[in-house]
Design a protein around this motif. Structure first.
Motif, PDB file in Angstrom:
ATOM      1  N   ALA A  93       0.831  -1.208   0.000  1.00 17.34           N
ATOM      2  CA  ALA A  93       0.000   0.000   0.000  1.00 17.34           C
ATOM      3  C   ALA A  93       0.867   1.260   0.000  1.00 17.34           C
ATOM      4  O   ALA A  93       0.515   2.264  -0.638  1.00 17.34           O
ATOM      5  CB  ALA A  93      -0.920  -0.010   1.206  1.00 17.34           C
ATOM      6  N   LYS A 124       2.012   1.749  -3.536  1.00 17.90           N
ATOM      7  CA  LYS A 124       0.891   2.218  -4.359  1.00 17.90           C
ATOM      8  C   LYS A 124       0.569   3.681  -4.079  1.00 17.90           C
ATOM      9  O   LYS A 124       0.157   4.421  -4.975  1.00 17.90           O
ATOM     10  CB  LYS A 124      -0.344   1.361  -4.120  1.00 17.90           C
ATOM     11  N   SER A 125       0.753   4.117  -2.850  1.00 21.54           N
ATOM     12  CA  SER A 125       0.447   5.504  -2.504  1.00 21.54           C
ATOM     13  C   SER A 125       1.441   6.498  -3.103  1.00 21.54           C
ATOM     14  O   SER A 125       1.178   7.701  -3.120  1.00 21.54           O
ATOM     15  CB  SER A 125       0.393   5.678  -0.985  1.00 21.54           C
TER      16      SER A 125
END
Length: 107
Positions: free
Chosen positions: A72, A75-76
Motif C-alpha cells: 500500500a 501504491k500511494s
C-alpha cells in the motif's frame, strides 16, 4: 649472494620495458564470443537473484509490518507507468534469462 625479490621484479619490469612487450593477457586483445558473454550474464543474473531473494527473505523476517502494508505504501507513491514497467522488467528479466539459459545448458 642471491638477489632479493624486489631486485628481481625491477629487472623483470626493466627487461619488459626495453623490449616493448605488451602486458598480457589483457581484455582488449580477446574477442568476446556470444557463448562467453551469455555465460557471464548467466552467472551475474544468478548472483543477482540469490542476493535479491536473500534480501527479500531477510526483510520479511525483520520488518515490523506485514507485506500488504508495504505494498500500500508503494501504491500511494503514485509512480508513473514508465517507472512501474521498468521496475517490473528489472525484476522479470533476470529470472527469465537465468531460467532459459539454465534450460539451454541442460539441453
Amino acid at each position: 649472494m642471491a638477489t632479493t625479490a624486489k631486485e628481481e621484479m625491477a629487472r623483470f619490469w626493466e627487461k619488459n620495458t626495453k623490449s616493448n612487450r605488451p602486458l598480457s593477457p589483457h581484455l582488449s586483445i580477446y574477442k568476446w564470443p556470444l557463448p562467453m558473454a551469455m555465460s557471464i550474464m548467466h552467472r551475474g543474473t544468478g548472483i543477482a537473484l540469490s542476493v535479491g531473494v536473500s534480501l527479500f527473505g531477510l526483510a520479511a523476517l525483520l520488518l515490523p509490518e506485514q507485506f500488504p502494508h508495504y505494498l500500500a505504501m508503494v501504491k500511494s507513491l503514485s509512480l508513473g507507468p514508465a517507472l512501474v514497467y521498468s521496475a517490473k522488467f528489472a525484476l522479470a528479466f533476470p529470472l527469465s534469462y537465468h531460467t532459459w539459459t539454465g534450460i539451454r545448458h541442460l539441453v
